[in-house]
Design a protein around this motif. Structure first.
Motif, mmCIF file in Angstrom:
data_model
loop_
_atom_site.group_PDB
_atom_site.id
_atom_site.type_symbol
_atom_site.label_atom_id
_atom_site.label_comp_id
_atom_site.label_asym_id
_atom_site.label_seq_id
_atom_site.Cartn_x
_atom_site.Cartn_y
_atom_site.Cartn_z
ATOM 1 N N ASN A 5 0.830 -1.207 0.000
ATOM 2 C CA ASN A 5 0.000 0.000 0.000
ATOM 3 C C ASN A 5 0.866 1.259 0.000
ATOM 4 O OD1 ASN A 5 -2.269 -1.577 0.042
ATOM 5 N ND2 ASN A 5 -2.656 -1.328 2.230
ATOM 6 N N ILE A 6 1.953 1.216 0.759
ATOM 7 C CA ILE A 6 2.864 2.353 0.789
ATOM 8 C C ILE A 6 3.550 2.510 -0.565
ATOM 9 C CG2 ILE A 6 4.962 3.290 1.842
ATOM 10 C CD1 ILE A 6 4.050 1.939 4.451
ATOM 11 N N GLU A 7 3.958 1.389 -1.157
ATOM 12 C CA GLU A 7 4.582 1.446 -2.479
ATOM 13 C C GLU A 7 3.624 2.012 -3.507
ATOM 14 O OE1 GLU A 7 5.930 -2.546 -3.221
ATOM 15 O OE2 GLU A 7 7.612 -2.344 -1.818
ATOM 16 N N GLN A 8 2.371 1.630 -3.420
ATOM 17 C CA GLN A 8 1.371 2.139 -4.343
ATOM 18 C C GLN A 8 1.172 3.648 -4.141
ATOM 19 O OE1 GLN A 8 -2.463 0.279 -4.003
ATOM 20 N NE2 GLN A 8 -3.304 1.358 -5.770
ATOM 21 N N LEU A 9 1.051 4.074 -2.881
ATOM 22 C CA LEU A 9 0.951 5.508 -2.594
ATOM 23 C C LEU A 9 2.154 6.255 -3.155
ATOM 24 C CD1 LEU A 9 -0.243 5.730 1.125
ATOM 25 C CD2 LEU A 9 -1.427 6.594 -0.890
ATOM 26 N N ALA B 188 13.886 18.888 -1.267
ATOM 27 C CA ALA B 188 12.548 18.453 -1.676
ATOM 28 C C ALA B 188 12.402 16.944 -1.502
ATOM 29 C CB ALA B 188 12.290 18.849 -3.136
ATOM 30 N N GLU B 189 13.415 16.202 -1.923
ATOM 31 C CA GLU B 189 13.364 14.742 -1.752
ATOM 32 C C GLU B 189 13.308 14.365 -0.278
ATOM 33 O OE1 GLU B 189 16.080 12.283 -3.932
ATOM 34 O OE2 GLU B 189 15.948 13.600 -5.690
ATOM 35 N N ASP B 190 14.063 15.072 0.546
ATOM 36 C CA ASP B 190 14.032 14.804 1.990
ATOM 37 C C ASP B 190 12.631 14.993 2.560
ATOM 38 O OD1 ASP B 190 16.724 14.229 2.059
ATOM 39 O OD2 ASP B 190 17.320 16.184 2.890
ATOM 40 N N VAL B 191 11.989 16.075 2.156
ATOM 41 C CA VAL B 191 10.636 16.360 2.656
ATOM 42 C C VAL B 191 9.683 15.241 2.255
ATOM 43 C CG1 VAL B 191 8.633 17.871 2.341
ATOM 44 C CG2 VAL B 191 10.869 18.854 2.829
ATOM 45 N N ILE C 69 7.675 12.535 4.674
ATOM 46 C CA ILE C 69 6.215 12.353 4.669
ATOM 47 C C ILE C 69 5.876 10.869 4.574
ATOM 48 C CG2 ILE C 69 4.050 12.814 3.410
ATOM 49 C CD1 ILE C 69 5.221 15.329 4.758
ATOM 50 N N PHE C 70 6.519 10.166 3.646
ATOM 51 C CA PHE C 70 6.227 8.733 3.498
ATOM 52 C C PHE C 70 6.657 7.942 4.725
ATOM 53 C CE2 PHE C 70 5.725 9.623 -1.079
ATOM 54 C CZ PHE C 70 4.500 8.978 -1.263
ATOM 55 N N LEU C 71 7.753 8.328 5.352
ATOM 56 C CA LEU C 71 8.170 7.647 6.583
ATOM 57 C C LEU C 71 7.140 7.851 7.682
ATOM 58 C CD1 LEU C 71 12.010 8.347 6.703
ATOM 59 C CD2 LEU C 71 10.877 6.134 6.417
ATOM 60 N N ILE D 73 -0.840 6.253 9.221
ATOM 61 C CA ILE D 73 -1.789 7.320 8.920
ATOM 62 C C ILE D 73 -2.122 7.252 7.435
ATOM 63 C CG2 ILE D 73 -2.201 9.799 8.958
ATOM 64 C CD1 ILE D 73 -0.013 10.020 11.051
ATOM 65 N N PRO D 74 -3.204 6.567 7.095
ATOM 66 C CA PRO D 74 -3.567 6.516 5.679
ATOM 67 C C PRO D 74 -4.109 7.881 5.232
ATOM 68 C CG PRO D 74 -5.220 5.398 6.997
ATOM 69 C CD PRO D 74 -4.133 5.824 7.933
ATOM 70 N N PRO D 75 -3.767 8.289 4.017
ATOM 71 C CA PRO D 75 -4.302 9.563 3.517
ATOM 72 C C PRO D 75 -5.821 9.548 3.541
ATOM 73 C CG PRO D 75 -2.565 8.763 2.095
ATOM 74 C CD PRO D 75 -2.865 7.668 3.070
ATOM 75 N N LYS D 76 -6.372 10.630 4.047
ATOM 76 C CA LYS D 76 -7.826 10.711 4.181
ATOM 77 C C LYS D 76 -8.493 11.090 2.858
ATOM 78 C CE LYS D 76 -7.264 11.926 9.008
ATOM 79 N NZ LYS D 76 -6.142 11.033 9.106
ATOM 80 N N ASN D 77 -7.732 11.746 1.983
ATOM 81 C CA ASN D 77 -8.236 12.079 0.656
ATOM 82 C C ASN D 77 -7.044 12.296 -0.266
ATOM 83 O OD1 ASN D 77 -7.335 14.836 0.879
ATOM 84 N ND2 ASN D 77 -9.141 15.227 2.159
#
Length: 160
Positions: free
Chosen positions: A6-10, A32-35, A39-41, A48-52
């Motif tokens: 799921n994380i890979e898909q996101l 930018a890559e660090d940010v 977020i993904f970490l 915390i799944p994205p709500k939208n």
């Protein structure tokens, strides 16, 4: 915790757009890559799944704005007491004596919270945000007090 797939898909679905937004806001590809990675970490670690659809972009925007604010505060603090060009040519014992004089001035002449802020910043090397949290102050208020303290030091010791 979110499943790895799921994380890979996101990641595959959102990385490019998230990275582009961060690069535009920060003007620095590595930052930018660090940010985006942060977020993904956080998403993976905190489950915390994205709500939208906009969740990840809002997270990137907020993280970038926080970094920009942090940079601005660091720059302001750095500019509070510019390094004297002649300081490098001073004997170390004279510099230590000068620093001791400044510390004594702060301890004897400054009121709280100026005194504590000065010591936390320069003795313990804490950031403005860390000092603010420790003293229960707003970071902008903490910066203002530090700036006032530095101005008193400049005036007293005739530092320009």
């Amino acid at each position: 915790m979110l499943e790895k797939r799921n994380i890979e898909q996101l990641f595959r679905q959102n990385y490019s757009e998230m990275n582009h937004l961060a690069r535009v806001l920060l003007g620095d590809d590595e930052e930018a890559e660090d940010v985006v990675q942060d977020i993904f970490l956080r998403v993976a670690r905190n489950d915390i799944p994205p709500k939208n659809d906009n969740y990840l972009l809002v997270a990137v925007r907020n993280a970038c704005l926080n970094r920009i604010r942090q940079k601005q505060l660091h720059e302001k603090v750095r500019n509070l007491l510019p390094i004297d060009a002649d300081a490098d040519f001073q004997p170390i014992d004279k510099e230590l004596e000068r620093l001791e004089d400044i510390a004594a001035f702060v301890n004897e002449q400054m009121e709280e919270p100026h005194r504590s802020i000065f010591h936390l910043r320069f003795d313990e090397d804490l950031t403005i945000a860390e000092i603010a949290r420790r003293l229960g102050l707003n970071p902008n208020t903490t910066y203002k007090y530090l700036a006032q303290c530095m101005e008193h030091i400049r005036q007293h010791f005739n530092i320009h």
